[in-house]
Design a protein around this motif. Structure first.
Motif, mmCIF file in Angstrom:
data_model
loop_
_atom_site.group_PDB
_atom_site.id
_atom_site.type_symbol
_atom_site.label_atom_id
_atom_site.label_comp_id
_atom_site.label_asym_id
_atom_site.label_seq_id
_atom_site.Cartn_x
_atom_site.Cartn_y
_atom_site.Cartn_z
ATOM 1 N N LEU A 67 0.850 -1.185 0.000
ATOM 2 C CA LEU A 67 0.000 0.000 0.000
ATOM 3 C C LEU A 67 0.885 1.234 0.000
ATOM 4 C CD1 LEU A 67 -2.749 -0.838 2.677
ATOM 5 C CD2 LEU A 67 -2.931 -1.014 0.193
ATOM 6 N N ALA A 68 0.530 2.214 -0.821
ATOM 7 C CA ALA A 68 1.202 3.510 -0.803
ATOM 8 C C ALA A 68 0.338 4.452 0.025
ATOM 9 C CB ALA A 68 1.387 4.037 -2.214
ATOM 10 N N VAL A 69 0.897 4.923 1.129
ATOM 11 C CA VAL A 69 0.139 5.721 2.094
ATOM 12 C C VAL A 69 0.737 7.115 2.136
ATOM 13 C CG1 VAL A 69 -0.641 5.906 4.479
ATOM 14 C CG2 VAL A 69 -0.313 3.648 3.441
ATOM 15 N N GLY A 70 -0.075 8.113 1.863
ATOM 16 C CA GLY A 70 0.365 9.494 1.914
ATOM 17 C C GLY A 70 -0.734 10.380 2.435
ATOM 18 N N ALA A 71 -0.424 11.665 2.542
ATOM 19 C CA ALA A 71 -1.420 12.610 3.041
ATOM 20 C C ALA A 71 -2.642 12.658 2.135
ATOM 21 C CB ALA A 71 -0.796 14.000 3.162
ATOM 22 N N GLY A 72 -2.464 12.326 0.857
ATOM 23 C CA GLY A 72 -3.579 12.357 -0.072
ATOM 24 C C GLY A 72 -4.449 11.126 -0.043
ATOM 25 N N THR A 98 4.500 6.620 1.853
ATOM 26 C CA THR A 98 5.183 5.520 2.532
ATOM 27 C C THR A 98 4.630 4.205 1.999
ATOM 28 O OG1 THR A 98 5.506 6.814 4.553
ATOM 29 C CG2 THR A 98 5.598 4.423 4.759
ATOM 30 N N LEU A 99 5.519 3.280 1.719
ATOM 31 C CA LEU A 99 5.094 1.964 1.256
ATOM 32 C C LEU A 99 4.910 1.048 2.465
ATOM 33 C CD1 LEU A 99 7.325 1.438 -1.905
ATOM 34 C CD2 LEU A 99 5.043 2.445 -1.714
ATOM 35 N N PRO A 134 -2.724 13.446 9.039
ATOM 36 C CA PRO A 134 -1.821 13.115 7.929
ATOM 37 C C PRO A 134 -0.424 12.691 8.377
ATOM 38 C CG PRO A 134 -3.040 15.130 7.447
ATOM 39 C CD PRO A 134 -3.311 14.787 8.890
ATOM 40 N N ARG A 135 -0.029 13.039 9.600
ATOM 41 C CA ARG A 135 1.299 12.647 10.078
ATOM 42 C C ARG A 135 1.406 11.144 10.278
ATOM 43 N NH1 ARG A 135 1.667 16.502 15.186
ATOM 44 N NH2 ARG A 135 -0.460 15.655 15.325
ATOM 45 N N VAL A 136 0.276 10.451 10.319
ATOM 46 C CA VAL A 136 0.281 8.999 10.473
ATOM 47 C C VAL A 136 0.937 8.319 9.282
ATOM 48 C CG1 VAL A 136 -1.260 6.973 10.565
ATOM 49 C CG2 VAL A 136 -1.693 8.941 12.032
ATOM 50 N N ALA A 137 1.063 9.014 8.153
ATOM 51 C CA ALA A 137 1.669 8.422 6.958
ATOM 52 C C ALA A 137 3.156 8.162 7.120
ATOM 53 C CB ALA A 137 1.426 9.317 5.747
#
Length: 403
Positions: free
Chosen positions: A279-284, A319-320, A352-355
């Motif tokens: 999974l690619a995890v970002g603010a978006g 983040t992957l 969003p900082r959780v990314a």
């Protein structure tokens, strides 16, 4: 197990168990840095003596003092138990003879107290020996764990990373899940996977695959060649196991192999061996990387040919996240699977900082344990990586450092 912070990953450094620190590490009652295991037997001894003082006639409870070394044997060391055995006999003698004109329990009960103290001391010695053996086995397991899943330095290979690793068997401390980061002159490679089955056979297979990855990941220029080396090593290991006559010769492994090219940013190369795609995890938001899935390691005969390498774009702030099936197949009491992407999406939307890698794997860990009620049916690993945010050529410095 807490996630690593600042890129330290999963590993805690466990102290080795020595004979001098066994009792110190396994005392059941502590107040700060001090042991208070002596308090319960001392309170019991005092209470029995005081209660006996307030009894009259032939009803004497001083003989109950035989319980004191028994309690000490369960929570104190050998010398502490022996001390309470002596104190019990001394207290019995003093209290029983304090009032010579009243009924005395006498010699038979004194022999009972003395025999109880001796037996309690022997039982404590057996208990402590068992604890030492258990500590030794735990340290052996920790050594195996650090050998198979080596500690990863912060920023290793130009990647921020963090992870959690939970074994289904809390006593085993190591299982069939594996991961590693290998920097090299051709970029940084990441491997996360899960060996089918449990036990030492799964740990052995994981160790074999990690050894092949660490060498091929450093020396080989093409990620496809690294993938082929992993498949070849898996086949050789299965042949070896079969030659030994062991019944786990058909073991396989699912895995994801990632490559962060040294000459490009903004992309990642991926090979999937029958595993959940990253999974690619970002603010978006959260998205599944569009990478094709191949067969698990060990099934090359079913699909001959080179492995498929997919190059996909990855934003700088993404983040992957890679997880094993201990996460995706976690069930609640109703039998429903854990919805990882939904849980991560909610967490990132709220903050969003959780990314970032460390808080991201903490979310996965807490969500998995919460969903399963703390009962893990399989080893559980969540590993998160993203490129370190640096400028100039420093971002690839780790990629040129051999391990």
């Amino acid at each position: 197990m807490n996630p690593g912070s600042g890129g330290h990953g999963l590993h805690d450094r466990y102290p080795s168990a020595g004979r001098r620190d066994v009792a110190h590490r396994h005392e059941m009652l502590r107040l700060g840095d001090r042991s208070v295991a002596w308090v319960p037997p001392l309170l019991l001894l005092t209470a029995i003596a005081v209660a006996d003082y307030n009894t009259t006639g032939e009803f004497r409870i001083i003989s109950w003092i035989v319980l004191v070394p028994g309690i000490a044997a369960a929570i104190c060391g050998v010398w502490g138990t022996a001390l309470f055995a002596v104190l019990a006999m001394a207290a019995y003698t003093a209290v029983d003879n304090a009032w010579p004109h009243q009924f005395q329990a006498g010699l038979p009960d004194f022999i009972l107290v003395a025999a109880g103290g001796v037996l309690a001391t022997l039982a404590c010695a057996v208990r402590v020996r068992g604890e030492r053996r258990a500590l030794h086995m735990r340290d052996v397991a920790d050594t195996v764990r650090r050998t198979v899943l080596r500690p990863l330095p912060p920023g290793w290979g130009g990647l921020d990373h963090a992870g959690v690793y939970l074994t289904a068997d809390t006593q085993a401390r190591v299982g069939g899940d594996f991961y590693d980061i290998q920097p090299g002159p051709h970029g940084t490679r990441v491997l996360v996977g899960d060996v089918q089955g449990k036990g030492l056979g799964a740990v052995e297979t994981a160790s074999v695959l990690l050894g092949a990855f660490r060498e091929a990941g450093y020396h080989e220029a093409e990620l496809a060649v690294v993938a082929e080396r992993l498949e070849t090593r898996m086949a050789r290991h299965r042949d070896y196991i079969g030659a030994l006559g062991r019944d786990d010769g058909d073991r396989f492994a699912t895995a994801v192999l990632l490559g962060f090219p040294a000459d490009r940013t903004g992309v990642v190369d991926a090979v999937v061996f029958g595993h959940e795609p990253p999974l690619a995890v970002g603010a978006g938001g959260v998205r599944t990387l569009p990478v094709g899935g191949g067969l698990p390691l060990g099934y090359r005969d079913l699909a001959p040919g080179p492995p498929r390498v997919c190059r996909v774009p990855v934003a700088d702030d993404e983040t992957l996240l890679l997880v094993t099936d201990g996460v995706t197949e976690a069930r609640d009491a109703a039998g429903h699977f854990y919805r990882l992407a939904d849980d991560v999406t909610r967490a990132v939307t709220a903050d969003p900082r959780v990314a970032a890698p460390a808080p991201l794997v903490a979310v996965v860990r807490d969500g998995t344990l919460r969903h399963s009620g703390g009962h893990l049916a399989d080893d559980t690993t969540a590993f998160a990586v993203r490129r370190t945010r640096v400028t100039g050529g420093e971002g690839h410095e780790g990629g040129r450092s051999p391990s």
